[in-house]
Design a protein around this motif. Structure first.
Motif, PDB file in Angstrom:
ATOM      1  N   LYS A   6       0.851  -1.220  -0.019  1.00 33.81           N
ATOM      2  CA  LYS A   6       0.040   0.031  -0.012  1.00 33.81           C
ATOM      3  C   LYS A   6       0.941   1.225   0.003  1.00 33.81           C
ATOM      4  N   LEU A   7       1.954   1.274   0.901  1.00 33.59           N
ATOM      5  CA  LEU A   7       2.786   2.329   0.975  1.00 33.59           C
ATOM      6  C   LEU A   7       3.597   2.475  -0.539  1.00 33.59           C
ATOM      7  N   ALA A   8       3.913   1.816  -1.078  1.00 35.97           N
ATOM      8  CA  ALA A   8       4.499   1.794  -2.602  1.00 35.97           C
ATOM      9  C   ALA A   8       3.482   2.316  -3.694  1.00 35.97           C
ATOM     10  N   GLY A   9       2.069   1.957  -3.500  1.00 34.93           N
ATOM     11  CA  GLY A   9       1.127   2.598  -4.497  1.00 34.93           C
ATOM     12  C   GLY A   9       0.945   4.011  -3.907  1.00 34.93           C
ATOM     13  N   ALA A  59       1.822   7.439  -6.307  1.00 25.58           N
ATOM     14  CA  ALA A  59       0.625   8.394  -6.720  1.00 25.58           C
ATOM     15  C   ALA A  59       0.925   9.705  -6.172  1.00 25.58           C
ATOM     16  N   LEU A  60       1.760   9.893  -5.075  1.00 21.32           N
ATOM     17  CA  LEU A  60       2.268  11.084  -4.823  1.00 21.32           C
ATOM     18  C   LEU A  60       3.307  11.629  -5.660  1.00 21.32           C
ATOM     19  N   GLY A  61       4.457  10.749  -6.120  1.00 19.50           N
ATOM     20  CA  GLY A  61       5.163  11.340  -7.163  1.00 19.50           C
ATOM     21  C   GLY A  61       4.584  11.764  -8.738  1.00 19.50           C
TER      22      GLY A  61
END
Length: 59
Positions: free
Chosen positions: A23-26, A30-32
């Motif tokens: 979930k953190l990778a996703g 998305a933030l990037g």
């Protein structure tokens, strides 16, 4: 208020526990993408303002 190394590590560990690695990778992706889109929009807006200034000078 400064964050030290210990506080940053604690925040990262808590985020991993709460959200999990996948979930953190996703969220990071998305933030990037959001940051990239924002920078692109700001750059387009600045270039539009410059072209508007050039058109007014020509008149």
């Amino acid at each position: 208020m400064k964050l030290g190394t210990t506080e940053i590590i604690l925040i990262i560990v808590l985020a991993l526990v709460l959200f999990g690695g996948g979930k953190l990778a996703g969220l990071g992706g998305a933030l990037g993408k959001s940051i990239k889109d924002f920078k692109s929009a700001v750059k387009d807006d600045e270039s539009k303002k410059e072209s508007d200034k050039d058109e007014k000078k020509e008149e």
